[in-house]
Structures are given as C-alpha cells and as structure tokens.
Design a protein around this motif. Sequence first.
Motif, short mmCIF file in Angstrom:
data_model
loop_
_atom_site.label_atom_id
_atom_site.label_comp_id
_atom_site.label_asym_id
_atom_site.label_seq_id
_atom_site.Cartn_x
_atom_site.Cartn_y
_atom_site.Cartn_z
N ALA A 101 11.75 10.70 -11.31
CA ALA A 101 12.06 11.71 -10.39
C ALA A 101 11.00 12.15 -9.72
CB ALA A 101 12.53 12.78 -11.53
N LYS A 102 9.84 11.68 -10.07
CA LYS A 102 8.47 12.07 -9.22
C LYS A 102 8.18 11.12 -8.14
CE LYS A 102 6.56 14.64 -13.15
NZ LYS A 102 5.49 14.83 -14.02
N GLY A 103 7.48 11.86 -7.07
CA GLY A 103 6.96 11.07 -5.90
C GLY A 103 7.63 11.02 -4.69
N THR A 104 7.06 10.76 -3.55
CA THR A 104 7.69 10.82 -2.14
C THR A 104 8.43 9.37 -1.86
OG1 THR A 104 6.31 12.25 -1.33
CG2 THR A 104 7.60 11.05 0.42
N ALA A 105 9.76 9.30 -1.59
CA ALA A 105 10.31 8.13 -1.40
C ALA A 105 10.27 7.63 0.03
CB ALA A 105 12.13 8.20 -1.75
N VAL B 52 0.69 -1.15 0.08
CA VAL B 52 0.02 0.19 0.08
C VAL B 52 0.81 1.30 0.05
CG1 VAL B 52 -1.81 1.24 1.14
CG2 VAL B 52 -1.86 -1.31 1.13
N ILE B 53 0.95 2.04 -1.12
CA ILE B 53 1.84 3.00 -1.17
C ILE B 53 0.95 4.31 -0.72
CG2 ILE B 53 3.20 2.13 -2.84
CD1 ILE B 53 1.84 3.99 -4.83
N GLY B 54 1.85 5.42 -0.43
CA GLY B 54 1.38 6.49 -0.41
C GLY B 54 0.71 7.55 -1.19
N SER B 55 0.06 8.42 -0.92
CA SER B 55 -0.79 9.15 -1.94
C SER B 55 0.16 9.98 -3.06
CB SER B 55 -1.59 10.33 -1.38
OG SER B 55 -2.43 10.97 -2.40
N PHE B 56 1.21 10.24 -2.65
CA PHE B 56 1.94 10.87 -3.49
C PHE B 56 3.37 10.15 -3.96
CE2 PHE B 56 0.08 13.79 -0.19
CZ PHE B 56 -0.59 14.74 -1.21
N ARG C 117 -3.10 4.65 -1.15
CA ARG C 117 -4.23 5.06 -0.20
C ARG C 117 -4.29 6.48 -0.53
NH1 ARG C 117 0.66 3.79 2.54
NH2 ARG C 117 1.16 5.48 3.39
N ILE C 118 -5.33 7.13 0.31
CA ILE C 118 -5.43 8.56 0.13
C ILE C 118 -4.50 9.39 0.95
CG2 ILE C 118 -7.86 8.38 -0.49
CD1 ILE C 118 -8.79 8.65 2.25
N SER C 119 -3.81 8.82 2.05
CA SER C 119 -2.80 9.71 2.94
C SER C 119 -1.57 9.57 2.30
CB SER C 119 -2.90 8.88 4.24
OG SER C 119 -2.59 7.53 4.31
N GLY C 120 -0.65 10.36 3.10
CA GLY C 120 0.74 10.51 2.46
C GLY C 120 1.64 9.59 3.09
N GLY C 121 2.92 9.70 3.44
CA GLY C 121 3.59 8.36 3.80
C GLY C 121 4.03 7.64 2.96
N GLY C 122 5.04 6.86 3.59
CA GLY C 122 5.65 5.73 2.69
C GLY C 122 5.01 4.42 2.39
N ALA C 123 5.62 3.44 1.80
CA ALA C 123 5.04 2.29 1.26
C ALA C 123 4.65 1.50 2.55
CB ALA C 123 5.77 1.43 0.32
N MET C 124 3.64 0.82 2.86
CA MET C 124 3.28 -0.21 3.69
C MET C 124 3.32 -1.65 3.03
SD MET C 124 0.14 1.97 5.05
CE MET C 124 -0.67 0.59 5.51
N TYR C 125 4.38 -2.67 3.43
CA TYR C 125 4.75 -4.00 3.09
C TYR C 125 3.72 -4.73 3.99
CZ TYR C 125 7.32 -8.45 2.31
OH TYR C 125 7.58 -9.57 2.03
N MET C 126 2.69 -5.38 3.52
CA MET C 126 1.42 -6.09 4.03
C MET C 126 1.22 -7.42 3.46
SD MET C 126 -0.93 -2.71 4.28
CE MET C 126 -2.12 -3.61 5.37
#
Length: 349
Positions: free
Chosen positions: A280-284, A145-149, A171-180
């Motif tokens: 080059a895009k997206g939050t790491a 589950v990856i962050g919105s950005f 997902r609709i929230s920010g933050g990083g990837a959730m490994y699930m």
Amino acid sequence: MKARGEYASADGIWVSAEIEVVDQRLTRVQLAAAGDVDDQMRSGLGRAEVALQGAAVADVRSLARLAADAWPDAPDGLAATIAIAVRRAVLGATDWRDLTFDVIPAVRLPVATHVALDQVLADDIRAGRRNATFRIWEWDDPAVVIGSFQSVRNEVDPDNAAEYGFQVVRRISGGGAMYMPPGTCITYSLTVPGSLTEGLSFEQSYAFLDAWVLDALAQVGVRARYLPLNDIASDKGKIGGAAQRRFADGTVLHHVTSAYAMDMGLLAKVLRLGREPISAKGTASANKWVDPMCSQTSMPREQVMSSFLESFKSRYRCVDAGYSDDQLARASELVRTKFGADDWTYRVP
C-alpha cells in the motif's frame, strides 16, 4: 530595481521581461518574444506592457489577469507566460544565458554509479566547486531505476528481473520507474542552481527545463511535445519522462529517460505495470503506451545522443568537461554504502 526574467510556455513561446520596480510596483516593463514575431504579436506585447505599468508585483495571477484583459486574443497561455517572466525578474531569477554549463558526454559506467553521480555532482554544484552540469549516461548493465518514493515490490517482478539480469537501483529523485536495458534508451541529467527555476512551480519547471530537448528531438526527425506533469510525448504515446530532486538550498536535479527502441514484451515481464499492487506504500508508475524514437527516426542511438549534446551546446554557454577521479571515487563509495545497499533500495516496503 532593474531586472530581467524569462519563461517559456509549454508550447515553446519564449517571453523575456525587462522591468524596473519602485516600492513594489512596476515602473517600466519591456516585453519581447523569441522566434518569429509578427506585427500582431508586437502590438499585443505592447498593450500588455502598458497594462502592467504601475501594477503591484505581488503575484502571478494578478499580473496575468492584467495582461489578458489588455490582450484578449493572445495565444493560449501567453498572458500567464508574460506574468511568470515578470515575476521571475522581480525575484531575481537566473536566465539560461547567465550560466555556464559543464557538458559531459556519454561515459560507460554502471547504472548505480550514474545514480550516485547525480548526488556527487549536485553536492559539488551546491558547494560552488563546479558549474551547472549537463551529462548523458551510458551503461552496459540492464537495470530498473525506481523513484525515491516507490516500492520495489509494486514496480518490479523479482523472478523475471533476476532471470533477465536486471538489477534494481533507487535514485534520489521522485517519479516513476525507468526501464533501462543497455542501448535502448537515452538518459541525461541536468543539475542547475535553484535561481534558474526561481518563481516556477514543479510543473512549470519541468516544461522550462525540457524546452531545449523538444528542439533537439525535432533536429533528429522526432515530433514531440511536452505533456504535464513530466512527459515528453508524440501523437502515438510517451517518448520520455522526467524526474526531479530539489535540495534544501534550491539546487535542482532534473533528469529524463527517453525510449529509443523498446522490447515491450520484456518490459511487461520485468515491470509490474498494470498489476495489482502488493504494498500500500510507494508512488506508482503510470501505465502509458510508449512510442520509441526509432518509430520516427532511422538515426542510430549514438548519433542521436551526439546530436543532443551539440544541440544543448549550441543553445547555451558550455564548456567540455568530464568526471574527476575524486568524483568517481565518491560515487563508488556511495554505491557501496547507499545505492548498492538493500536498506536504501528496499526502504519503501
């Protein structure tokens, strides 16, 4: 104006402030701290109360300076905690005790449905159709589950994800990837009105909304602390991470995924942590060592989840709840039109 505010520092010291304000100045301040309060703490709080009498309520920094000058040997960060509690009272912030929470135990649903339910439940809370909500996820389908950005290309190895059956959900929230992978982590969502986090920065709101889970972890034998901006960690590494979405009306969606047990070899194959970015895009996502709960507790995952529920319910005013047929139907439609669609999942190149 009479009001009450509270705030917990990152190290878990809760301070409440009962105030009266006339012409934007404090005419009465009564401070209290939760937990074991000794004579030295009472004396320090008393000195801070006197120093704040007559102060303008304009900003936290000035209030914190007054408290620190009156109590120079206060525990680290406590002057700021006092100031934030006072400022939240001025702004009319909601206390935890003012809310009733719908508590939804783990229900096994597809990961994309859980992501859609975050939006559905937030919509209902914003419309006044349900209480603030705390819920625990359960699922059978391996997912990232990856962050919105975030950029899927930067976060996920597509060949390995396909080989091991992992789907990607944004997902609709920010933050990083959730490994699930199923059965390996514990995820919960907390959706609250914006008044609960009134007067708090993003960083402060993470610590404030996660304060309860540090106690819940301690109850199952896991020693953990909060690390800015949004991590829950032990001395050995990261246990969990939080992400948020703040809606236009202030409603806050806050969720946390914590590692219970983790196959780090498989994680390294499915996620591209530490590899050169393709886009080059997206939050790491941050590359951090994971310390799963099972390194400190032998309690089964299902028992840990039940303990989390009981810990939350013992701390706040709660009612048992579930998902209505209408909510599940709306979530299913959102999976069809949004969360299961490529134009949403791959919207960041």
